[in-house]
Design an enzyme around this catalytic site. Structure first.
Site, PDB file in Angstrom:
ATOM      1  N   ARG A   1       5.146 -12.667   9.560  1.00 37.57           N
ATOM      2  CA  ARG A   1       5.925 -11.486   9.232  1.00 37.57           C
ATOM      3  C   ARG A   1       7.217 -11.488  10.041  1.00 37.57           C
ATOM      4  O   ARG A   1       7.349 -12.181  11.031  1.00 37.57           O
ATOM      5  CB  ARG A   1       5.111 -10.238   9.531  1.00 37.57           C
ATOM      6  CG  ARG A   1       4.792 -10.116  11.009  1.00 37.57           C
ATOM      7  CD  ARG A   1       4.068  -8.821  11.391  1.00 37.57           C
ATOM      8  NE  ARG A   1       4.070  -7.821  10.385  1.00 37.57           N
ATOM      9  CZ  ARG A   1       2.965  -7.218   9.918  1.00 37.57           C
ATOM     10  NH1 ARG A   1       1.796  -7.575  10.397  1.00 37.57           N
ATOM     11  NH2 ARG A   1       3.041  -6.288   9.011  1.00 37.57           N
TER      12      ARG A   1
ATOM     13  N   GLU B   1       0.870  -1.164   0.000  1.00 36.93           N
ATOM     14  CA  GLU B   1       0.000   0.000   0.000  1.00 36.93           C
ATOM     15  C   GLU B   1       0.918   1.227   0.000  1.00 36.93           C
ATOM     16  O   GLU B   1       1.812   1.318   0.833  1.00 36.93           O
ATOM     17  CB  GLU B   1      -0.875   0.027   1.266  1.00 36.93           C
ATOM     18  CG  GLU B   1      -1.863   1.187   1.228  1.00 36.93           C
ATOM     19  CD  GLU B   1      -2.575   1.450   2.555  1.00 36.93           C
ATOM     20  OE1 GLU B   1      -2.175   0.864   3.580  1.00 36.93           O
ATOM     21  OE2 GLU B   1      -3.511   2.263   2.548  1.00 36.93           O
TER      22      GLU B   1
ATOM     23  N   LYS C   1       4.684   0.357  10.280  1.00 35.45           N
ATOM     24  CA  LYS C   1       4.732   1.566   9.468  1.00 35.45           C
ATOM     25  C   LYS C   1       4.279   2.765  10.274  1.00 35.45           C
ATOM     26  O   LYS C   1       4.819   3.852  10.141  1.00 35.45           O
ATOM     27  CB  LYS C   1       3.768   1.412   8.282  1.00 35.45           C
ATOM     28  CG  LYS C   1       4.380   0.843   7.024  1.00 35.45           C
ATOM     29  CD  LYS C   1       3.412   1.127   5.883  1.00 35.45           C
ATOM     30  CE  LYS C   1       3.557   0.112   4.776  1.00 35.45           C
ATOM     31  NZ  LYS C   1       2.517   0.296   3.744  1.00 35.45           N
TER      32      LYS C   1
END
Length: 568
Positions: free
Chosen positions: A264, A38, A274
């Site tokens: 992850r 994204e 993020k």
RNA sequence: UGGGGCGUCGUCAAGUGGUAAGACACGGGUUUUUGGUACCCGCAUACGGAGGUUCGAAUCCUCCCGCCCCAGCCA
């Protein structure tokens, strides 16, 4: 080597096992993966793991990997991020060729698929408020309630949805929901929202749309449109898989990709969200997204990490489904291993102390031969100037040497690398008892670093000729945080409470071998006995060299010192 | 006693019923004009726990324990 495990170089993991099987059974004969960022932030090393996974599979199976921007939320996304993401993927060494896509490329098709759902009575326009929708969703234990709008007619829904698209409603006034099962134990299946009204202009489609699809609806269909065979994502999407499959089953898409989830990356002493990384930047705790302390790809790049080392790291950490915390030491190992083979060696004194070689002629200058890389003879040799006054590292001298210290101390002899043996004869101090200068004598017979009598000298020090030295700034880095597992903070504390005050040390008076003032900013070098360094690509110049320390060398002496202190 | 996942060395991670790979870290040693590199040795009688099936279980079954994720009109 008859061992079945002899080849550890090829990554093997459960995802590749699935692909192997799909190839065997003929389910697929060409593999297509995708990396779907994204564009709302910079890529970090966790993304690098995913990039290496997806592009690595494409490469090894002779398939391809698409770069697809998941740009379905114009409120948070920006063009700046798209460019940085492309740069980072390229820098990591991967090429998506012609296959750059954007979810926004599919907005028209997505809209048609939504209409298809409505026509099948599988979607409806919801006019309840956000709060009401939340209430009706139920809880983890209690089933949800059906919306009063759930049974609107197809015609009504079609009309309403069209008017949503045409901007007749305000943000939040209504949404399009899938009509699935309000009693499902999986909350994602309780009539999830698939379109919401957002009056913000989109970075790529401008003002064309006032409604935007949600991730769950857009992602799977985008995968299907592109013919993705294996849609690899992280664990938190496991609960979304039934929904992913549901959409693809309801709608007339060309194929049905398989979603596979993996864990992850977590790295010790490193923040990997993020949102929090953005916070570090906004609060100026770091100097931008590419601050060399950041785990961002751009930060690692500025720090001097090589793409090779990051790819190697990705292969070594593996891919699995269990939550894990990888030791930062492994990443450091990977760069050291890479740079050991490739980096030229130089001498640089970071914390200088002046040494006068009293029996060396005043005006004499000699050029001495030094090896550029002992690991690779083809990298040749260079000439290094030597003279009467030199600098050595302050902690290479100790007035009262501890046991096992075989560097310089009063009366002791050490070797200056590639130069001469020197013996310390006098320690000069100022009024405050600080050592300001050392006087040494040298043995003319030791030129080059050994003597005819072959006598053993244990310590070898790096040095720089004072009159030839280039003065430089060197920045030393340590982890940004003092806590290894940042998922495990104490209650009522946040990452601010764990910031490492020593994450950055700036050394202004470093004295370097002259050649170090004339590097290309892509040259990563080793300062012998100190570590690997890279010219800062934003600030380095020949007039004022600025270096970033990539990583230290392994330091056995530091370990010995530490254990001696403990033993006291 | 909502659902979905996951538990193998300090950290990652192979293993898919036949007797616990490998890597990093750690400890010891050899070589060395970087206390670097390289090389050698050591490092899980044991796979979250307890039962069970089997000649044989990390792998199969049962129960238990622990950890992670989900109640955005974020992705």
């Amino acid at each position: 080597m008859s061992d079945k495990n002899q080849d550890n170089t090829k990554p093997t993991n459960f995802i590749r096992a699935i692909i192997d099987k799909d190839l065997e059974t003929g389910k697929h004969d060409y593999i297509i993966t995708r990396f779907p960022p994204e564009p709302n932030g910079y890529l970090h090393i966790g993304h690098a793991k995913s990039i290496c996974l997806n592009f690595g599979i494409a490469r090894d199976y002779n398939g391809r990997c698409h770069l697809r921007f998941d740009d379905t939320n114009p409120m948070k996304e920006e063009m700046e991020y798209i460019e940085s993401i492309k740069q980072d993927v390229k820098w990591l060494g991967f090429d998506w060729g012609e296959h750059e896509y954007h979810a926004s490329d599919y907005f028209d098709q997505l809209y048609q698929y939504a209409i298809e759902l409505i026509k099948k009575s599988k979607a409806y326009v919801e006019h309840s408020t956000q709060e009401e929708i939340r209430q009706m969703r139920g809880t983890l234990k209690e089933p949800g309630k059906e919306s009063p709008y759930r049974n609107r007619t197809v015609e009504e829904n079609l009309d309403l949805f069209e008017r949503m698209r045409d901007g007749e409603f305000d943000e939040g006034e209504c949404v399009l929901r899938a009509r699935i099962d309000m009693a499902s134990p999986n909350l994602n299946m309780r009539d999830p929202v698939i379109y919401r009204i957002l009056k913000a202009p989109h970075p790529r489609t401008g003002k064309k749309w006032s409604i935007y699809p949600m991730y769950d609806f857009a992602h799977g269909i985008s995968d299907a449109i592109e013919g993705i065979t294996h849609s690899i994502c992280t664990l938190e999407f496991e609960d979304h898989r039934p929904l992913y499959d549901w959409f693809l089953d309801q709608v007339s898409v060309p194929c049905h990709p398989q979603q596979i989830e993996f864990a992850r990356l977590n790295l010790s002493y490193t923040l990997m969200s993020k949102r929090k990384l953005l916070q570090l930047v906004r609060e100026k705790i770091v100097d931008g997204w590419d601050d060399p302390r950041m785990p961002t790809v751009s930060g690692l790049r500025r720090r001097g990490y090589t793409p090779e080392s990051i790819r190697d790291f990705s292969d070594r950490i593996g891919v699995a489904k269990r939550d894990s915390m990888v030791d930062l030491a492994l990443l450091e190992y990977c760069v050291r291993e890479d740079l050991n083979k490739r980096a030229r060696r130089y001498m640089g004194v970071l914390d200088p102390i002046k040494v006068v070689i009293t029996n060396y002629p005043e005006d004499k200058v000699e050029m001495l031969k030094a090896v550029n890389n002992p690991e690779d003879e083809s990298m040749g040799t260079r000439q290094v100037p030597f003279s009467r006054v030199i600098y050595i590292e302050r902690d290479d001298f100790k007035e009262d040497p501890p046991k096992k210290f075989f560097r310089l101390s009063p009366g002791k002899e050490v070797r200056l690398r590639y130069a001469y043996y020197i013996t310390c004869v006098e320690v000069i101090k100022d009024e405050e008892d600080n050592i300001v200068e050392l006087h040494c004598t040298f043995d003319p017979k030791s030129r080059g670093g050994f003597t005819p009598d072959r006598r053993r000298v244990k310590g070898t020090l790096h040095w720089v000729s004072a009159q030839h030295a280039a003065e430089a700034t060197v920045r030393l880095y340590e982890p940004l945080f003092t806590l290894a597992d940042l998922n495990d903070m104490e209650e009522d504390k946040d990452f601010h409470d764990y910031l490492n005050p020593d994450s950055l040390t700036v050394l202004e008076n470093c004295q370097l071998e002259p050649a170090l003032a004339d590097l290309d900013t892509s040259d990563r070098v080793q300062f012998e006995r100190k570590g690997y360094f890279v010219p800062d690509h934003k600030e380095y110049s020949s007039e004022k060299p600025v270096f970033n320390r990539i990583v230290t060398l392994r330091d056995t002496w530091a370990k010995i010192e530490k254990s001696m202190k403990k033993g006291e």
